[in-house]
Motif scaffolding. Structure first.
Motif, PDB file in Angstrom:
ATOM      1  N   ASN A  69     -58.227  59.519 -19.524  1.00 44.19           N
ATOM      2  CA  ASN A  69     -58.523  60.159 -20.807  1.00 44.19           C
ATOM      3  C   ASN A  69     -59.159  59.186 -21.793  1.00 44.19           C
ATOM      4  N   ALA A  70     -58.725  57.927 -21.757  1.00 51.18           N
ATOM      5  CA  ALA A  70     -59.301  56.927 -22.665  1.00 51.18           C
ATOM      6  C   ALA A  70     -60.778  56.715 -22.357  1.00 51.18           C
ATOM      7  N   GLN A  71     -61.115  56.645 -21.069  1.00 46.18           N
ATOM      8  CA  GLN A  71     -62.526  56.462 -20.727  1.00 46.18           C
ATOM      9  C   GLN A  71     -63.340  57.700 -21.084  1.00 46.18           C
ATOM     10  N   TRP A  72     -62.785  58.889 -20.854  1.00 47.66           N
ATOM     11  CA  TRP A  72     -63.498  60.123 -21.224  1.00 47.66           C
ATOM     12  C   TRP A  72     -63.742  60.166 -22.732  1.00 47.66           C
ATOM     13  N   PHE A  73     -62.698  59.825 -23.499  1.00 44.40           N
ATOM     14  CA  PHE A  73     -62.843  59.819 -24.949  1.00 44.40           C
ATOM     15  C   PHE A  73     -63.893  58.805 -25.368  1.00 44.40           C
ATOM     16  N   PHE A  74     -63.861  57.625 -24.761  1.00 47.53           N
ATOM     17  CA  PHE A  74     -64.805  56.552 -25.094  1.00 47.53           C
ATOM     18  C   PHE A  74     -66.242  56.976 -24.769  1.00 47.53           C
ATOM     19  N   ASP A  75     -66.425  57.679 -23.680  1.00 48.87           N
ATOM     20  CA  ASP A  75     -67.762  58.100 -23.263  1.00 48.87           C
ATOM     21  C   ASP A  75     -68.346  59.182 -24.163  1.00 48.87           C
ATOM     22  N   ASN A  76     -67.484  59.968 -24.824  1.00 53.85           N
ATOM     23  CA  ASN A  76     -67.965  61.115 -25.600  1.00 53.85           C
ATOM     24  C   ASN A  76     -67.907  60.925 -27.111  1.00 53.85           C
ATOM     25  N   PHE A  77     -67.012  60.095 -27.614  1.00 52.24           N
ATOM     26  CA  PHE A  77     -66.856  59.903 -29.056  1.00 52.24           C
ATOM     27  C   PHE A  77     -67.518  58.601 -29.487  1.00 52.24           C
ATOM     28  N   GLY A  78     -68.160  58.646 -30.657  1.00 50.38           N
ATOM     29  CA  GLY A  78     -68.818  57.460 -31.189  1.00 50.38           C
ATOM     30  C   GLY A  78     -68.696  57.369 -32.689  1.00 50.38           C
TER      31      GLY A  78
END
Length: 395
Positions: free
Chosen positions: A349-358
């Motif tokens: 989930n952390a990687q998914w969040f990192f990939d989509n949120f900026g």
């Protein structure tokens, strides 16, 4: 002695002659104050404004004017011999520089004109511009270069940060502007003497273009400080990404352009170090980041102190709150809040969040047990209601 009849006839002839003379439109070349050609003839007069000015603002134009004639040539030269660009008006009655003058400059003005009498006239003068005690640049946050390709999120405030305190806030604020397309209502708020933020009434609409300008050259900041140079930058608002983190359910729901696309278990701040309430805006992201509580003043032997290396970290406040991976709290994620104030996620989930949120994307925190995110805590801008936000303007 003439007969009466003849006297009357002579009188009639005289009256007729006078009337004919009065109605005549003959040459009046002998009238005083006129020339033989029917027009006035006078020497030209030339004025330089401001006249022999010393210490003028460089944004004040030099204006040369002619009366009773027309300008034929005007030159303005700096102390280094560099000419200043300008133009004579089509009617020949004035000249104005169209090149901005510099700070601490000396300029020599020479004007030539020709009067209606056909004779040339020359006028010369000198002007100098102010020398600021210090010049202030308009530093923009986020840096335009950092978000040029990715754009910013719907919660991103526009920040001008100045290296020195601003005394004349109203004068500086008048020189700043944010134009949104499509048009959205917004306003400025002075966080302190050095930082002024601009946000919209509501979150920005996805796809908005923001044109940000600081026309501060020549603006008096106070205490001998003047604006260094103008600048204009453009930001693009990307899709809306909003995370809604709930301390009661220990879940964070993810909304993309208003539609929920994911829900993930979380662990927020424990009772001793609760996560702040309210909207948070992502201000930085690092795939690998060392979190050190000493950076905001909590150092050993304080029991709240910590130092750890974390992955997929996105900062949501300036006092140590992040959304990041934490393998040590996976067992509590979705069931209890045990962090130092961050929002913990598992690796996937952390990687998914990192990939989509900026930068500029939003995390809204509810039911954390913590206080409201402070206005100054980069970015607590959305903690203010719109009426309260408007009170932060200097105008």
């Amino acid at each position: 002695m003439f007969p009466k009849k003849n006297i009357l006839s002579a009188a009639g002839i005289l009256v007729a002659t006078l009337l004919a003379s009065a109605c005549s439109s003959g040459d009046d070349s002998g009238s005083p104050g006129t020339s033989g050609s029917g027009g006035s003839s006078s020497p030209a007069t030339v004025s330089i404004e401001p006249a022999d000015a010393h210490g003028m603002n460089p944004t004040t134009p030099i204006v040369v004017k002619a009366a009773n004639g027309k300008l034929t040539e005007v030159t303005v030269t700096s102390a280094k011999g560099k000419p200043v660009a300008g133009k004579i008006a089509p009617d020949g009655l004035s000249w104005t520089n169209n090149e901005v003058l510099g700070y601490g400059g000396s300029y020599h003005v020479v004007a030539h004109a020709q009067g209606t009498d056909g004779k040339p006239v020359e006028k010369a003068g000198d002007v100098t511009t102010i020398t600021p005690k210090k010049e202030a640049n308009a530093n923009l946050i986020p840096a335009p270069s950092a978000v040029k390709s990715a754009g910013v999120g719907v919660g991103q405030p526009i920040v001008f940060s100045f290296a020195t305190p601003v005394k004349n806030k109203a004068a500086v604020e008048k020189a700043l502007s944010v134009e949104s397309s499509p048009k959205q209502e917004g306003g400025w708020y002075w966080i302190d003497d050095k930082n002024v933020h601009y946000r919209s009434k509501e979150y920005w609409q996805p796809g908005t273009t923001l044109t940000v300008s600081a026309k501060i050259y020549g603006v008096d900041f106070g205490n001998g400080v003047f604006g260094a140079e103008d600048r204009t930058e453009t930001y693009k608002v990307h899709d809306s990404w909003i995370g809604k983190a709930d301390g009661n359910s220990e879940q964070m729901q993810i909304f993309h352009n208003g539609q929920m696309v994911k829900s993930m278990p979380i662990s927020m701040g424990k009772d001793a170090t609760p996560t702040h309430l309210g909207p948070h805006v992502i201000s930085d992201k690092q795939a690998n980041y060392t979190m050190d509580s000493c950076t905001y003043g909590v150092c050993p032997p304080d029991p709240k102190a910590y130092r750890s290396n974390e992955k997929f970290s996105e900062r949501i406040s300036n006092d140590g709150e992040f959304v990041h991976e934490n393998p040590n709290s996976v067992g509590q994620q979705g069931s209890s809040n045990v962090s130092h104030g961050c929002i913990n996620l598992n690796a996937a989930n952390a990687q998914w969040f990192f990939d989509n949120f900026g930068l500029g994307d939003v995390v809204e925190v509810t039911n954390s047990g913590g206080p409201q995110l402070p206005l100054w805590d980069l970015y607590g801008d959305w903690s203010k209601s719109w009426p309260d936000w408007q009170k932060g303007s200097a105008l």
